[in-house]
Design an enzyme around this catalytic site. Structure first.
Site, short mmCIF file in Angstrom:
data_model
loop_
_atom_site.label_atom_id
_atom_site.label_comp_id
_atom_site.label_asym_id
_atom_site.label_seq_id
_atom_site.Cartn_x
_atom_site.Cartn_y
_atom_site.Cartn_z
CG HIS A 1 4.18 3.79 -57.05
ND1 HIS A 1 3.98 5.06 -56.34
CD2 HIS A 1 4.95 4.75 -58.09
CE1 HIS A 1 4.75 6.26 -56.87
NE2 HIS A 1 5.95 6.00 -57.85
CD GLU B 1 10.10 4.94 -57.95
OE1 GLU B 1 9.98 5.97 -58.86
OE2 GLU B 1 8.81 5.14 -57.20
#
Ligand SMILES: O=C(CO)COP(=O)(O)O
Length: 214
Positions: free
Chosen positions: A85, A133
């Site tokens: 992430h 993202e």
């Protein structure tokens, strides 16, 4: 469309979100999963909702103090795990090791990346899915699908050029059913979101809105 709710380290009640997600998934028929803190995986999985870890380390069993062992989160009830992430960046070799560790433990994998070039690189490591993202949109009010649609289109193309079996999700700023719809139109097959649910006054209503067009 798959909706994956990352609770990060937000001070929400993971069981309230998990219970709501499980109910909304059952009622709507939409696949919804929740990724809580590692310490909450077992309690969240016990609600019956599909449960993901937020991270696993590349190591297997052994002398690795402080690591998040893929086998341990799988045994606690996780079905899958995020890897790399934007708030938990890994080196490429470690992403590779974590994908392999997760696969050994039977976990589905979603490797996150900032942009289409990175999506191509991590798609080559054989995860089940990748998620684009853009860091500057994470946690904001502008959905990636409307603020930067090209990044989603280009990520879908980058992954397909490497391995057509790798699914492409997108995330950052997604909070409504319209955002989910727009992401689907760009070729994403899943949504990774956090604040739209974890910081909502009514997580269940937020989830119902997300699945409404599906
Ligand atoms: O980082 C994200 C999900 O992993 C996206 O976060 P937001 O939904 O809060 O933008």
């Amino acid at each position: 469309m798959f909706i994956l709710v990352n609770l990060k380290a937000y001070p929400c009640d993971p069981l309230e979100v998990a219970t709501a997600a499980h109910e909304v998934a059952e009622e709507s028929g939409v696949r919804i999963a929740v990724a809580p803190q590692a310490a909450d995986v077992r309690r969240v999985a016990d609600t019956g909702v599909e449960t993901w870890a937020q991270h696993v380390d590349p190591n297997g069993y052994g002398s690795h103090t402080g690591s998040t062992l893929a086998e341990a989160v799988a045994e606690a009830g996780a079905d899958g795990t995020l890897i790399n992430h934007s708030e938990k960046r890994l080196k490429l070799a470690d992403i590779d090791g974590s994908v392999q560790a997760a696969a050994r433990a039977g976990l589905e994998t979603c490797v996150c990346a900032n942009n289409p070039a990175q999506i191509g690189a991590v798609a080559a490591l054989g995860p089940d899915s990748v998620a684009v993202e853009p860091p500057e949109l994470i946690g904001g009010d502008d959905s990636v699908a409307t603020a930067d649609p090209d990044i989603v289109r280009d990520a879908v193309e980058a992954a397909a050029n490497v391995d057509e079996s790798v699914e492409v999700f997108c995330g950052a700023g997604i909070s409504s059913g319209d955002d989910v719809d727009a992401a689907g139109d760009l070729g994403a097959t899943g949504i990774l979101l956090a604040s739209g649910v974890a910081k909502a006054d009514d997580p269940r209503a937020a989830l119902e809105d997300l699945v409404e067009p599906l």
